[in-house]
Design an enzyme around this catalytic site. Sequence first.
Site, short mmCIF file in Angstrom:
data_model
loop_
_atom_site.label_atom_id
_atom_site.label_comp_id
_atom_site.label_asym_id
_atom_site.label_seq_id
_atom_site.Cartn_x
_atom_site.Cartn_y
_atom_site.Cartn_z
N CYS A 47 0.85 -1.19 0.00
CA CYS A 47 0.00 0.00 0.00
C CYS A 47 0.89 1.24 0.00
O CYS A 47 2.04 1.19 0.46
CB CYS A 47 -0.89 -0.02 1.24
N SER A 49 0.85 3.68 1.91
CA SER A 49 1.25 4.06 3.27
C SER A 49 2.58 3.41 3.66
O SER A 49 3.35 3.98 4.43
CB SER A 49 0.17 3.68 4.28
N HIS A 53 5.96 5.78 4.68
CA HIS A 53 6.85 5.63 5.84
C HIS A 53 8.29 5.39 5.39
O HIS A 53 9.23 5.97 5.96
CB HIS A 53 6.37 4.47 6.70
N HIS A 69 0.50 -3.77 5.98
CA HIS A 69 -0.70 -3.67 6.82
C HIS A 69 -1.94 -4.05 6.03
O HIS A 69 -3.06 -3.83 6.48
CB HIS A 69 -0.85 -2.25 7.38
N CYS A 176 -6.89 -2.40 3.87
CA CYS A 176 -6.68 -0.95 3.83
C CYS A 176 -7.30 -0.32 2.60
O CYS A 176 -8.37 0.26 2.66
CB CYS A 176 -5.18 -0.61 3.92
#
Length: 378
Positions: A47, A49, A53, A69, A176
């Site tokens: 993803c 996200s 990070h 995740h 997600c």
Amino acid sequence: MSTAGKVIRCRAAVSWAPNTPAAIEEIEVAPPEAGEVRIKIVATSVCHSDLYHLLESMTADGFPTVLGHEGAGIVESVGPGVTEFQPGDKVIPLFLCQCKECRFCKSPRTNQCERAWTRIRQEIMAGVESRFTCKGKRVHQFMGTSTFSEYTVINQIAVTRIDPAAPLDKVCLLGCGICTGYGAAVNTAKVEAGSSCAVFGLGAVGLAAVMGCRAAGASRIIAVDINPDKAEKAKELGATDFLNPKDHSRPIHEVISEMTGGGVDFSLECVGNVEVMRSALESSMEAWGVSVVVGWTDMFDITIRPRHLICGRTWKGSMFGGFKAKDGVAGMVRSYLEKKVKLDEFISHNMELDQVNDAIELMKNSQCVRVVMKVSAE
């Protein structure tokens, strides 16, 4: 031989530092403690996200970490006091928990959970607790989940049991991105039948938002992206129009306003870019438009003029598509099995965990919708 109560040594993709390739390492995964569940991850996807990070925020204190995740797996063992799950259950880990006991969980006004604010350190995007070690070092669990690992340990309030008929290499996407986009349209924006919509950004989240707008009965869905290759997939999922801002000399919100007689009824920003957030807001009808911020970033401020809201627009944010996590994800799995929600169409590549860096590069360069990686045998 049973592994319950024992440390499991398994493979995981460990990111030792920001902006560096992940390394496939042997890690130690401790047994679940009270209220925890240890899960064998079968499939996971990458993803944005994860990339945020690793490549954008690059908070040094958030490393080493095991990213991931958006996954699905099978319960291997449970800790003391766990009654909701048992070994063999098919489950999806959740980065947003649902304890079902706090005032937030009991309120219909939010999908947040008070315990989510204490179990995850948002500044480093990692769980307060970690059951991972590697080479003698504690390794963070990204968003409290870490699905780029053959095994992970998660608090039971951040896991949902799903229909045993569900194919894990498909429903992992519901951890997600698909729920985030689809729910932003259906739950947060509350798109109405016959309305006009604009979706900015056609990654998996944006494409899922397009799908949500269509499911809600929107009559016109304008998909916006600077990558023309995204047009066909957007139209497959329900878009009626495609706009590439690079094809226009004027700001794209002016183009949309002209196309729609003043702006769309609903707009959704699915990029995580503050300039696009403003553009999405301005593309909505000034008198009654609803604009939803879906894309994640915590690195920049956004500036608007008061008149953008004073005349009647509503500006909203959406976390995980407004779904109460346990209930919403399990429900979306059922919808997929009933062919009410598409997932297969979002999977552009299938890979192995060993190819994690290739998967990251595909997403970084916008060359995929979703890459699903096989992590373990079911």
